[in-house]
Design a protein around this motif. Structure first.
Motif, PDB file in Angstrom:
ATOM      1  N   ALA A   1       1.227   0.716   2.725  1.00 54.44           N
ATOM      2  CA  ALA A   1       1.384   2.076   3.242  1.00 54.44           C
ATOM      3  C   ALA A   1       0.846   3.070   2.208  1.00 54.44           C
ATOM      4  CB  ALA A   1       2.851   2.362   3.549  1.00 54.44           C
ATOM      5  N   LEU A   2      -0.066   3.916   2.644  1.00 51.57           N
ATOM      6  CA  LEU A   2      -0.704   4.873   1.740  1.00 51.57           C
ATOM      7  C   LEU A   2       0.165   6.116   1.560  1.00 51.57           C
ATOM      8  CD1 LEU A   2      -3.208   5.809   0.118  1.00 51.57           C
ATOM      9  CD2 LEU A   2      -4.075   6.796   2.247  1.00 51.57           C
ATOM     10  N   THR A   3       0.341   6.524   0.334  1.00 48.66           N
ATOM     11  CA  THR A   3       1.009   7.784   0.026  1.00 48.66           C
ATOM     12  C   THR A   3       0.037   8.674  -0.751  1.00 48.66           C
ATOM     13  OG1 THR A   3       1.930   6.892  -2.042  1.00 48.66           O
ATOM     14  CG2 THR A   3       3.282   6.694  -0.048  1.00 48.66           C
ATOM     15  N   ALA A   4       0.407   9.947  -0.898  1.00 50.23           N
ATOM     16  CA  ALA A   4      -0.460  10.887  -1.616  1.00 50.23           C
ATOM     17  C   ALA A   4       0.376  11.673  -2.621  1.00 50.23           C
ATOM     18  CB  ALA A   4      -1.161  11.825  -0.634  1.00 50.23           C
ATOM     19  N   PRO A   5       0.735  11.061  -3.738  1.00 46.44           N
ATOM     20  CA  PRO A   5       1.550  11.760  -4.739  1.00 46.44           C
ATOM     21  C   PRO A   5       0.741  12.830  -5.459  1.00 46.44           C
ATOM     22  CG  PRO A   5       0.858   9.624  -5.577  1.00 46.44           C
ATOM     23  CD  PRO A   5       0.403   9.691  -4.149  1.00 46.44           C
TER      24      PRO A   5
END
Length: 481
Positions: free
Chosen positions: A436-440
């Motif tokens: 699952a891609l996140t964008a911190p």
């Protein structure tokens, strides 16, 4: 006077200020989103690599691949003891070293003694094939015509009907871990959710940690026992992989794994932690030079084998996204500069009059730069807000990317584990993992955004200031109606 004049001019030219700020905001927001997505992809790739050999491992050392036709001495073979009851169930376990390639345990000490190595730990990756079933004798039918059955046969044409064999073959992976050195190895990529991990005193104890997915499938839990090739192991903990598949179904102390596989003082993989992350390449070269017949695989080597949508998206973010951000920023800066310069041109009479009243060119220039800088900071605030919103949206959606882990060509990790159904031995197959891609958004990214906002304001102010510095009081007189 400066701030009074500044506040009045910004209020009087709200539309122009908003246009300049919006252009800068768009470029800054795009930079934030691209940077955060790239950071998220980097974290996703790190999770993929950590699922192979655990947290803290910088490289692995395995035995170099044998030439074709050599080293394939461990053929899969099952032998059953004859039992009195023909219908008795037969069962046999075959414990095999994954890849059939091992290193001497002394290699761990050799690797640990190389310059730049902080710690080295050995592990043994096994596959257990369990065959259960029974032989069923057939029924002998009398020969046609009433003939007699001869001794040791069916005589006059008797037939054997029915019978045969029915066997189930199941396989699972076992990883022998060094209980005295829990900081390295694939077990560190999982979290103990029930029970505990190994104690340093359990280097040769009949205890096991089971993967949560395998425990659910086989109805195993802490306090129960599991039998591996006739040896009962008490389950002391249940581990859940942080991402992807677990490295093995069962984890047991290294010495017990060596005993089960009849591989005393043997390991399949040496997990290495470098003293300095900047020296990984030099440590790799030293190990390959000083310890023959070994293959050293680093995180960078494994990263090159990752394909699928994660790799594609990462490439797009690194290339297309980065260049698009640069192009938009350049366009925003140019537009801001041109709009500011154009605004100065429309204020010729105003600035000419100010000069006639005694304002120096430097003061006029500072006034224009100050207005542009405020516009830039306003654009930075809007851009940061938009960028944070975009990053939050990506994290909320959490699009799923697939990481296809391909073969490293003979070294490193895989063979079982997430790569092919077992522990981290030699990689022989590929495995797809969903991440699952996140964008911190980091503080450094926010800092870059603020810097871009200031830079945009200064560039726009530079255009306008240069134009304003060239004005003369006579220009104002020519514009008076």
């Amino acid at each position: 006077m400066f701030f009074t004049y500044l506040r009045r001019e910004l209020r009087r030219r709200r539309k122009a200020a908003l246009v300049v700020a919006s252009g800068l905001a768009l470029g800054i927001a795009l930079v934030i989103v691209v940077s955060s997505v790239s950071s998220g992809m980097s974290q996703a790739q790190d999770k993929v690599l950590q699922s192979l050999y655990g947290l803290g491992t910088d490289m692995t050392v395995t035995k170099a691949a044998a030439p074709p036709g050599e080293g394939d001495t461990n053929r899969r073979r099952f032998e059953f003891d004859a039992k009195g009851d023909a219908d008795a169930e037969q069962s046999s376990d075959r414990v095999m070293v994954q890849g059939f390639q091992t290193l001497a345990s002394s290699t761990v000490t050799e690797v640990g003694g190389q310059d730049g190595v902080a710690q080295a730990v050995g592990g043994l990756s096994l596959t257990v094939l369990k065959v259960d079933g029974e032989f069923k004798p057939g029924d002998i039918t009398p020969p046609q015509g009433g003939g007699r059955t001869g001794q040791g046969g069916t005589g006059g044409g008797g037939e054997v009907r029915g019978g045969g064999a029915a066997f189930d073959v199941n396989s699972y992976s076992v990883f022998g871990t060094d209980a005295a050195a829990p900081a390295l190895g694939p077990l560190t990529s999982s979290k103990i959710t029930t029970g505990r991990t190994f104690k340093s005193t359990e280097t040769d104890a009949a205890v096991a940690v089971v993967d949560s997915a395998y425990a659910k499938e086989k109805s195993l839990a802490v306090g129960k026992t599991v039998t591996i090739s006739g040896t009962k192991f008490s389950i002391i903990g249940v581990a859940t992989a942080d991402s992807g598949d677990s490295a093995a179904n069962l984890y047991i102390p290294l010495k017990k794994a060596q005993t089960l596989a009849d591989s005393k003082d043997k390991v399949t993989t040496v997990y290495v932690k470098a003293a300095d992350s900047q020296q990984i390449d030099s440590v790799k070269s030293a190990i390959q030079k000083n310890i023959p017949d070994t293959t050293v695989t680093t995180s960078a080597d494994l990263a090159s084998t990752v394909s699928g949508s994660l790799s594609t998206a990462s490439d797009l973010a690194t290339t297309v996204g980065t260049w698009l951000s640069i192009a938009v920023l350049i366009a925003a800066f140019l537009v801001a500069g041109l709009l500011t310069s154009s605004a100065v041109s429309r204020r010729v009479r105003e600035f000419g009059t100010l000069k006639a009243l005694g304002w120096k060119s430097g003061r006029v220039t500072r006034q224009v730069v100050g207005e542009a800088l405020v516009n830039g900071l306003l654009g930075g605030v809007l851009g940061i807000a938009l960028g944070l919103g975009g990053a939050y949206l990506v994290t909320a959606i959490s699009p799923t990317l697939t990481a296809q882990l391909g073969s490293t060509g003979g070294g490193g990790l895989g063979g079982g584990g997430p790569m092919g159904g077992g522990g981290p031995g030699r990689q022989t197959a590929s495995k797809a993992l969903d991440i699952a891609l996140t964008a911190p958004v980091s503080l450094s990214t926010i800092g870059i955004a603020v810097g871009l906002a200031v830079a945009g304001g200064l560039i726009a102010g530079g255009f306008g200031g240069w134009r304003a510095s060239r004005l003369r009081p006579a220009d104002a007189l020519r514009r008076v109606e």
